[in-house]
Motif scaffolding. Structure first.
Motif, PDB file in Angstrom:
ATOM      1  N   ILE A  50       0.850  -1.225  -0.089  1.00 16.17           N
ATOM      2  CA  ILE A  50       0.006   0.030   0.054  1.00 16.17           C
ATOM      3  C   ILE A  50       0.749   1.162  -0.017  1.00 16.17           C
ATOM      4  CG2 ILE A  50      -1.866   1.465   1.443  1.00 16.17           C
ATOM      5  CD1 ILE A  50      -3.025  -1.007   0.096  1.00 16.17           C
ATOM      6  N   SER A  51       0.178   2.086  -0.826  1.00 14.84           N
ATOM      7  CA  SER A  51       1.032   3.601  -0.736  1.00 14.84           C
ATOM      8  C   SER A  51      -0.014   4.588  -0.321  1.00 14.84           C
ATOM      9  CB  SER A  51       1.904   3.932  -2.122  1.00 14.84           C
ATOM     10  OG  SER A  51       0.924   3.887  -3.056  1.00 14.84           O
ATOM     11  N   PHE A  52       0.478   5.562   0.525  1.00 12.39           N
ATOM     12  CA  PHE A  52      -0.507   6.513   0.587  1.00 12.39           C
ATOM     13  C   PHE A  52       0.266   7.895   1.142  1.00 12.39           C
ATOM     14  CE2 PHE A  52       0.135   4.244   4.627  1.00 12.39           C
ATOM     15  CZ  PHE A  52       0.270   5.368   5.860  1.00 12.39           C
ATOM     16  N   THR A  53      -0.192   8.922   1.213  1.00 12.46           N
ATOM     17  CA  THR A  53       0.111  10.236   1.388  1.00 12.46           C
ATOM     18  C   THR A  53      -0.743  10.951   2.243  1.00 12.46           C
ATOM     19  OG1 THR A  53       1.497  10.431  -0.779  1.00 12.46           O
ATOM     20  CG2 THR A  53       1.149  12.343   0.319  1.00 12.46           C
ATOM     21  N   ILE A  54      -0.275  11.531   3.436  1.00 10.11           N
ATOM     22  CA  ILE A  54      -1.103  12.657   4.110  1.00 10.11           C
ATOM     23  C   ILE A  54      -0.120  13.979   3.849  1.00 10.11           C
ATOM     24  CG2 ILE A  54      -1.801  13.237   6.431  1.00 10.11           C
ATOM     25  CD1 ILE A  54      -1.525  10.288   7.268  1.00 10.11           C
ATOM     26  N   PRO A  55      -0.782  14.635   3.041  1.00  5.38           N
ATOM     27  CA  PRO A  55      -0.009  15.827   2.525  1.00  5.38           C
ATOM     28  C   PRO A  55       0.714  16.937   3.643  1.00  5.38           C
ATOM     29  CG  PRO A  55      -1.969  15.856   1.387  1.00  5.38           C
ATOM     30  CD  PRO A  55      -2.070  14.652   2.481  1.00  5.38           C
ATOM     31  N   GLN A  56       1.782  17.061   3.368  1.00  2.53           N
ATOM     32  CA  GLN A  56       2.656  17.778   4.236  1.00  2.53           C
ATOM     33  C   GLN A  56       3.354  16.963   5.437  1.00  2.53           C
ATOM     34  OE1 GLN A  56       1.691  21.890   4.931  1.00  2.53           O
ATOM     35  NE2 GLN A  56       0.434  21.745   3.378  1.00  2.53           N
ATOM     36  N   TYR A  57       2.743  16.002   5.703  1.00  2.00           N
ATOM     37  CA  TYR A  57       3.046  15.035   7.021  1.00  2.00           C
ATOM     38  C   TYR A  57       3.758  13.599   6.981  1.00  2.00           C
ATOM     39  CZ  TYR A  57       0.392  19.071   9.055  1.00  2.00           C
ATOM     40  OH  TYR A  57      -0.404  20.018   9.378  1.00  2.00           O
ATOM     41  N   LEU A  58       3.297  12.889   5.889  1.00  2.00           N
ATOM     42  CA  LEU A  58       3.534  11.502   5.831  1.00  2.00           C
ATOM     43  C   LEU A  58       3.398  11.141   4.501  1.00  2.00           C
ATOM     44  CD1 LEU A  58       4.407   9.024   7.144  1.00  2.00           C
ATOM     45  CD2 LEU A  58       1.992   8.446   7.792  1.00  2.00           C
ATOM     46  N   LYS A  59       4.428  10.216   3.888  1.00  3.46           N
ATOM     47  CA  LYS A  59       4.290   9.680   2.530  1.00  3.46           C
ATOM     48  C   LYS A  59       4.798   8.012   2.825  1.00  3.46           C
ATOM     49  CE  LYS A  59       5.431   9.832  -2.277  1.00  3.46           C
ATOM     50  NZ  LYS A  59       6.167  10.688  -3.147  1.00  3.46           N
ATOM     51  N   LYS A  60       4.017   7.256   2.600  1.00  5.82           N
ATOM     52  CA  LYS A  60       4.468   5.986   2.385  1.00  5.82           C
ATOM     53  C   LYS A  60       4.568   5.348   1.102  1.00  5.82           C
ATOM     54  CE  LYS A  60       3.329   1.004   3.940  1.00  5.82           C
ATOM     55  NZ  LYS A  60       3.653   0.702   2.508  1.00  5.82           N
ATOM     56  N   ASP A  61       5.702   4.809   0.623  1.00  4.48           N
ATOM     57  CA  ASP A  61       5.650   4.298  -0.668  1.00  4.48           C
ATOM     58  C   ASP A  61       5.620   2.737  -0.451  1.00  4.48           C
ATOM     59  OD1 ASP A  61       6.060   6.576  -1.926  1.00  4.48           O
ATOM     60  OD2 ASP A  61       8.417   6.339  -1.464  1.00  4.48           O
ATOM     61  N   LYS A  62       5.398   2.084  -1.650  1.00  5.92           N
ATOM     62  CA  LYS A  62       5.075   0.613  -1.683  1.00  5.92           C
ATOM     63  C   LYS A  62       6.401  -0.024  -1.356  1.00  5.92           C
ATOM     64  CE  LYS A  62       1.114   0.313  -4.892  1.00  5.92           C
ATOM     65  NZ  LYS A  62       0.986  -0.221  -6.290  1.00  5.92           N
ATOM     66  N   GLY A  63       6.492  -1.045  -0.740  1.00  2.00           N
ATOM     67  CA  GLY A  63       7.686  -1.710  -0.175  1.00  2.00           C
ATOM     68  C   GLY A  63       8.186  -1.386   1.070  1.00  2.00           C
ATOM     69  N   ILE A  64       7.588  -0.278   1.660  1.00  3.07           N
ATOM     70  CA  ILE A  64       7.861  -0.052   3.232  1.00  3.07           C
ATOM     71  C   ILE A  64       7.102  -1.065   4.123  1.00  3.07           C
ATOM     72  CG2 ILE A  64       7.918   1.611   4.936  1.00  3.07           C
ATOM     73  CD1 ILE A  64       8.429   3.636   2.778  1.00  3.07           C
ATOM     74  N   GLN A  65       7.576  -1.778   4.905  1.00  2.00           N
ATOM     75  CA  GLN A  65       6.994  -2.622   5.608  1.00  2.00           C
ATOM     76  C   GLN A  65       5.941  -1.860   6.607  1.00  2.00           C
ATOM     77  OE1 GLN A  65       9.845  -5.317   7.880  1.00  2.00           O
ATOM     78  NE2 GLN A  65       9.840  -6.514   6.175  1.00  2.00           N
ATOM     79  N   SER A  66       4.772  -2.416   6.331  1.00  2.00           N
ATOM     80  CA  SER A  66       3.511  -1.713   7.345  1.00  2.00           C
ATOM     81  C   SER A  66       2.568  -2.923   7.469  1.00  2.00           C
ATOM     82  CB  SER A  66       2.934  -0.651   6.459  1.00  2.00           C
ATOM     83  OG  SER A  66       1.619  -0.273   7.314  1.00  2.00           O
ATOM     84  N   ALA A  67       2.254  -3.033   8.717  1.00  2.00           N
ATOM     85  CA  ALA A  67       1.360  -4.084   9.096  1.00  2.00           C
ATOM     86  C   ALA A  67       0.376  -3.706  10.598  1.00  2.00           C
ATOM     87  CB  ALA A  67       1.751  -5.434   9.344  1.00  2.00           C
ATOM     88  N   ALA A  68      -0.952  -4.278  10.608  1.00  2.00           N
ATOM     89  CA  ALA A  68      -1.555  -3.858  11.724  1.00  2.00           C
ATOM     90  C   ALA A  68      -2.400  -5.062  12.184  1.00  2.00           C
ATOM     91  CB  ALA A  68      -2.731  -2.829  11.315  1.00  2.00           C
ATOM     92  N   HIS A  69      -2.540  -5.065  13.691  1.00  2.00           N
ATOM     93  CA  HIS A  69      -3.252  -6.410  14.073  1.00  2.00           C
ATOM     94  C   HIS A  69      -4.245  -5.826  14.964  1.00  2.00           C
ATOM     95  CE1 HIS A  69      -3.965 -10.263  16.053  1.00  2.00           C
ATOM     96  NE2 HIS A  69      -4.368  -9.491  17.154  1.00  2.00           N
ATOM     97  N   ILE A  70      -5.463  -6.202  15.119  1.00  2.00           N
ATOM     98  CA  ILE A  70      -6.615  -5.846  16.007  1.00  2.00           C
ATOM     99  C   ILE A  70      -7.442  -6.935  16.408  1.00  2.00           C
ATOM    100  CG2 ILE A  70      -8.086  -5.397  14.070  1.00  2.00           C
ATOM    101  CD1 ILE A  70      -9.199  -2.894  15.721  1.00  2.00           C
ATOM    102  N   SER A  71      -7.633  -6.861  17.808  1.00  2.00           N
ATOM    103  CA  SER A  71      -8.650  -7.711  18.392  1.00  2.00           C
ATOM    104  C   SER A  71      -9.529  -6.942  19.055  1.00  2.00           C
ATOM    105  CB  SER A  71      -7.884  -8.544  19.452  1.00  2.00           C
ATOM    106  OG  SER A  71      -8.771  -9.539  20.067  1.00  2.00           O
ATOM    107  N   ALA A  72     -10.863  -6.807  18.682  1.00  2.00           N
ATOM    108  CA  ALA A  72     -11.708  -6.036  19.415  1.00  2.00           C
ATOM    109  C   ALA A  72     -13.454  -6.574  19.081  1.00  2.00           C
ATOM    110  CB  ALA A  72     -11.630  -4.605  18.548  1.00  2.00           C
ATOM    111  N   SER A  73     -14.207  -6.036  19.968  1.00  2.00           N
ATOM    112  CA  SER A  73     -15.353  -6.189  19.842  1.00  2.00           C
ATOM    113  C   SER A  73     -16.484  -4.993  19.954  1.00  2.00           C
ATOM    114  CB  SER A  73     -15.859  -7.234  20.903  1.00  2.00           C
ATOM    115  OG  SER A  73     -15.648  -6.920  22.066  1.00  2.00           O
TER     116      SER A  73
END
Length: 212
Positions: free
Chosen positions: A48-71
Motif C-alpha cells: 500500500i502507498s499513501f500520502t498525508i500531504p505535508q506530514y507523511l508519505k509511505k511508498d510501496k515496499g515499506i513494511q507496514s502491518a496492523a493487528h486488531i482484536s476488538a468487539s
C-alpha cells in the motif's frame, strides 16, 4: 477471512481521508451474533502507498502491518489489542470507546532510530540520530478535542522531529522528558528548534483539565 483487498475497491464504498493505492493482505476472524460483533486478525500493507500531504508519505515496499482484536456490543467498542508497524515505528494500544465517543486508551510507542524514518515525514535524510519512547493512558478523551484529557505516563524524546498544523515551521532537535500525572503534567524541555527560534532548559507545568 483471508484474501487481498484492492484500495480501488474500498474507494467505491468509503471516502478515504487521504490518497491511497495498492493491495492489502487480510487474515481476519470475524464473528457476528446476538451478543457482539468481534474481529481478530492482521492486515499487511507492504504493497500500500499513501500520502498525508505535508506530514507523511509511505511508498510501496515499506513494511507496514496492523493487528486488531476488538468487539462491539451495544455501541461500545472494546479494543483488546491493537498494534501498527510502519518500518521501525511500533505502536501498541488497547482501550474502549463508549457510545458517546468517550475514549479510554492506553498507548505505547518505541522508535530507536528516528533518523531512518525521517524521509517518511518529509524531513531531510541527514536528520541526527534520535529515539522516542512513550507510554500514556488517556482517560475521558473526546474528539474533537476541546480539553486536555486525563493522562498518566511519560514521553521521552531524543533528537525528535514533528510537523504540527498550528506551527508554521516543523519542530526539530526535540529533546524533552514529559511526565503525566492525571490532572497535571510536567514537561522538561532540553532543546527544541522551530525555524530560527531555539528553546532550551525550560520547564512547563500544566494543572487542571478544564482550563489548563
Amino acid at each position: 477471512m483471508k484474501g487481498n483487498v484492492d484500495m480501488d475497491q474500498i474507494k467505491r464504498y468509503v471516502t478515504l481521508p487521504f490518497p491511497a493505492n495498492g493491495v492489502a493482505l487480510l487474515d481476519m476472524a470475524i464473528q457476528n451474533d446476538d451478543k457482539a460483533f468481534t474481529v481478530d486478525g492482521d492486515v499487511v500493507m507492504d504493497d500500500i502507498s499513501f500520502t498525508i500531504p505535508q506530514y507523511l508519505k509511505k511508498d510501496k515496499g515499506i513494511q507496514s502491518a496492523a493487528h486488531i482484536s476488538a468487539s462491539i456490543k451495544d455501541k461500545q467498542v472494546d479494543i483488546g489489542h491493537f498494534s501498527y508497524n510502519l518500518d521501525i515505528i511500533r505502536l501498541n494500544g488497547k482501550g474502549t470507546i463508549s457510545p458517546d465517543k468517550t475514549m479510554n486508551l492506553d498507548i505505547g510507542m518505541n522508535v530507536q532510530a528516528l533518523e531512518r524514518v525521517a524521509p517518511l515525514f518529509f524531513f531531510d535524510t541527514d536528520t541526527p540520530k534520535g529515539d522516542l519512547d512513550l507510554n500514556i493512558a488517556f482517560r475521558g478523551m473526546k474528539w474533537p478535542l476541546r480539553k486536555i484529557p486525563s493522562m498518566r505516563g511519560f514521553i521521552k524524546v531524543n533528537n525528535g522531529f514533528i510537523k504540527l498544523p498550528w506551527f508554521p515551521k516543523p519542530l526539530k532537535e526535540i529533546n524533552l522528558n514529559a511526565e503525566f500525572k492525571g490532572d497535571s503534567s510536567e514537561i522538561l524541555i532540553k532543546r527544541i528548534v522551530c525555524g530560527q527560534t531555539t528553546v532550551g532548559n525550560s520547564k512547563l507545568r500544566i494543572e487542571g483539565l478544564e482550563n489548563p
